[in-house]
Design a protein around this motif. Structure first.
Motif, PDB file in Angstrom:
ATOM      1  N   GLY A 122       0.729  -1.237  -0.059  1.00 56.40           N
ATOM      2  CA  GLY A 122      -0.081  -0.158  -0.021  1.00 56.40           C
ATOM      3  C   GLY A 122       0.802   1.014   0.037  1.00 56.40           C
ATOM      4  N   PRO A 123       0.204   2.540   0.036  1.00 55.06           N
ATOM      5  CA  PRO A 123       1.018   3.573   0.180  1.00 55.06           C
ATOM      6  C   PRO A 123       1.792   3.650   1.333  1.00 55.06           C
ATOM      7  CG  PRO A 123      -1.376   4.124   0.220  1.00 55.06           C
ATOM      8  CD  PRO A 123      -1.106   2.639   0.028  1.00 55.06           C
ATOM      9  N   LEU A 124       2.901   4.156   1.339  1.00 55.95           N
ATOM     10  CA  LEU A 124       3.796   4.208   2.502  1.00 55.95           C
ATOM     11  C   LEU A 124       4.178   5.489   2.991  1.00 55.95           C
ATOM     12  CD1 LEU A 124       5.348   1.919   3.960  1.00 55.95           C
ATOM     13  CD2 LEU A 124       7.271   2.335   2.578  1.00 55.95           C
ATOM     14  N   HIS A 125       3.669   6.049   4.024  1.00 54.17           N
ATOM     15  CA  HIS A 125       3.925   7.589   4.229  1.00 54.17           C
ATOM     16  C   HIS A 125       5.364   7.579   5.364  1.00 54.17           C
ATOM     17  CE1 HIS A 125      -0.358   7.753   3.434  1.00 54.17           C
ATOM     18  NE2 HIS A 125       0.125   8.492   2.441  1.00 54.17           N
ATOM     19  N   ILE A 126       6.177   8.278   4.743  1.00 49.52           N
ATOM     20  CA  ILE A 126       7.325   8.278   5.664  1.00 49.52           C
ATOM     21  C   ILE A 126       7.821   9.993   5.604  1.00 49.52           C
ATOM     22  CG2 ILE A 126       9.992   7.927   5.309  1.00 49.52           C
ATOM     23  CD1 ILE A 126       9.456   5.943   3.234  1.00 49.52           C
ATOM     24  N   LEU A 127       8.285  10.170   7.028  1.00 50.52           N
ATOM     25  CA  LEU A 127       8.473  11.547   7.490  1.00 50.52           C
ATOM     26  C   LEU A 127      10.001  11.640   7.438  1.00 50.52           C
ATOM     27  CD1 LEU A 127       7.970  14.395   8.590  1.00 50.52           C
ATOM     28  CD2 LEU A 127       7.586  13.347  11.014  1.00 50.52           C
ATOM     29  N   ASP A 128      10.793  12.577   6.772  1.00 50.97           N
ATOM     30  CA  ASP A 128      12.309  12.831   7.068  1.00 50.97           C
ATOM     31  C   ASP A 128      12.339  14.022   7.683  1.00 50.97           C
ATOM     32  OD1 ASP A 128      15.011  12.731   6.848  1.00 50.97           O
ATOM     33  OD2 ASP A 128      14.754  13.556   4.585  1.00 50.97           O
ATOM     34  N   LEU A 129      12.954  13.850   9.029  1.00 48.66           N
ATOM     35  CA  LEU A 129      13.120  15.064   9.871  1.00 48.66           C
ATOM     36  C   LEU A 129      14.598  15.627   9.470  1.00 48.66           C
ATOM     37  CD1 LEU A 129      11.491  13.868  13.152  1.00 48.66           C
ATOM     38  CD2 LEU A 129      10.574  15.483  11.477  1.00 48.66           C
TER      39      LEU A 129
END
Ligand code: GLN
Length: 283
Positions: free
Chosen positions: A107-114
Motif C-alpha cells: 500500500g501507500p507508505l508514508h514516510i517522514l524525513d526530519l
C-alpha cells in the motif's frame, strides 16, 4: 603525478590523486575515466586558470563535493553546496535499512524525513520505493530549496512534499495524526563543544545547524522521542542515525518515552550507527 596532486598531497589530502582528477574532469566537462583516454593533453590557458582556481579552493579546505557541486549517494546524484550537509556514506546504511524493511509493503507508505538537508534520505527513499510518499521537513528555507532541486533532478518531486519548520511543528495534527509508517532522521548530533575540533572541511564549510546537536549532542533525539508519538502509526517505526558513542543514551531516551528498541545496526567499523524504535503496545 601532476602538480595539483602533489600540492593536495602536501596539504594532507588523503585521496590526492582522486581529488585532482575530480577537479580536472570537472574543468574539462568529462567523466573521470575519460581522462585516461585523453592522456596528457595539455590544458589551454582558460582551462589551466579554471583548474588552478578550483585547486586553490580545495587547498584552502573547501570540501571537494562543494567545489564540483555533486555528491553521489545511494547511486544517485545530488547537488550539494554550502546550504546543506554533504551526505555521508554511513547514512546509506540508514536508507538501506528502511528500504529493506518496507520494500514488500504494497500500500501507500508514508514516510517522514526530519531535517532533510540536501534531501539525500527523502529523495533516495522515494526513488527506491515506488509506493512511498514522503514528507520532508527542514528548518532552513535554503536547504529545502536544495532538497526540492534534488527531488527534481532525480524525478521524484511528485511524491515528496517539503515543509519548512522545526521538526514536528509544521505538521498539522488534523492531517498527520498517526499518519506515518516510518519516521526517519539523520539529525545534527555533534556536541557543541566538539565542533571546534572537527576538520576544517567540516567546521568551516558545512552548515552548523546540520551538525550541532546541543551540549551533549542528544537534543534532537530528545525532541524526536517527545514529538513522534502522535504522528507515528501504531505499528510504525522510527529509524535514526546516531553518533559513535550515542547508542546507549539514545536508547535510554526512547525507552523512557514508551518506545521499545526494535533494532540497532552497526556500521562497517563495528560502531552502532542505526537505532530503530517502535511504540510499546498497550501504552
Ligand atoms: N538528512 C540529510 C543527510 O542525512 C541532512 C542531515 C543533517 O543535515 N544533519 O544528509
Amino acid at each position: 603525478m601532476n602538480a595539483g596532486q602533489k600540492l593536495l598531497q602536501k596539504k594532507g589530502v588523503e585521496s590526492a590523486r582522486l581529488e585532482s582528477e575530480m577537479l580536472m574532469s570537472h574543468v574539462l566537462g568529462c567523466q573521470r575515466h575519460q581522462l585516461y583516454i585523453m592522456g596528457n593533453r595539455p590544458l589551454d590557458l582558460k582551462q589551466t586558470e579554471a583548474y588552478e582556481a578550483l585547486l586553490h579552493r580545495r587547498l584552502q579546505g573547501e570540501p571537494i563535493q562543494y567545489i564540483i557541486g555533486v555528491r553521489e549517494f545511494m547511486g544517485l546524484n545530488f547537488h550539494v553546496d554550502k546550504r546543506v550537509l554533504i551526505p555521508r556514506w554511513e547514512t546509506e546504511l540508514l536508507v538501506e535499512y528502511v528500504i529493506n524493511r518496507v520494500k514488500d509493503y504494497s500500500g501507500p507508505l508514508h514516510i517522514l524525513d526530519l531535517g532533510t538537508g540536501s534531501g539525500a534520505i527523502a529523495v533516495s527513499l522515494a526513488s527506491y520505493l515506488s509506493q512511498a510518499w514522503i514528507t520532508a521537513v527542514d528548518i532552513k528555507e535554503d536547504a529545502l530549496q536544495a532538497a526540492a532541486d534534488n527531488a527534481k533532478l532525480n524525478k521524484v518531486e511528485n511524491r515528496i512534499e517539503f515543509l519548512k519548520g522545526d521538526f514536528f511543528t509544521p505538521l498539522e495534527l488534523s492531517l498527520y495524526s498517526e499518519y506515518f509508517d516510518v519516521i526517519v532522521s539523520n539529525p545534527p548530533y555533534i556536541p557543541t563543544k566538539e565542533i571546534e575540533k572537527l576538520m576544517t572541511e567540516v567546521k568551516d564549510y558545512e552548515p552548523i545547524t546540520a551538525l550541532d546537536g546541543g551540549a551533549d549532542g542528544l537534543d534532537c533525539y530528545r525532541r524526536i522521542a517527545a514529538g513522534a508519538w502522535q504522528y507515528l502509526k501504531e505499528n510504525g517505526f522510527i529509524a535514526l542515525e546516531i553518533g559513535y558513542d550515542q547508542s546507549k543514551p539514545v536508547q535510554e531516551i526512547f525507552l523512557s518515552k514508551a518506545y521499545h528498541v526494535a533494532e540497532v545496526r552497526k556500521d562497517l567499523s563495528g560502531i552502532d550507527r542505526i537505532a530503530v524504535f517502535c511504540k510499546r503496545q498497550g501504552v
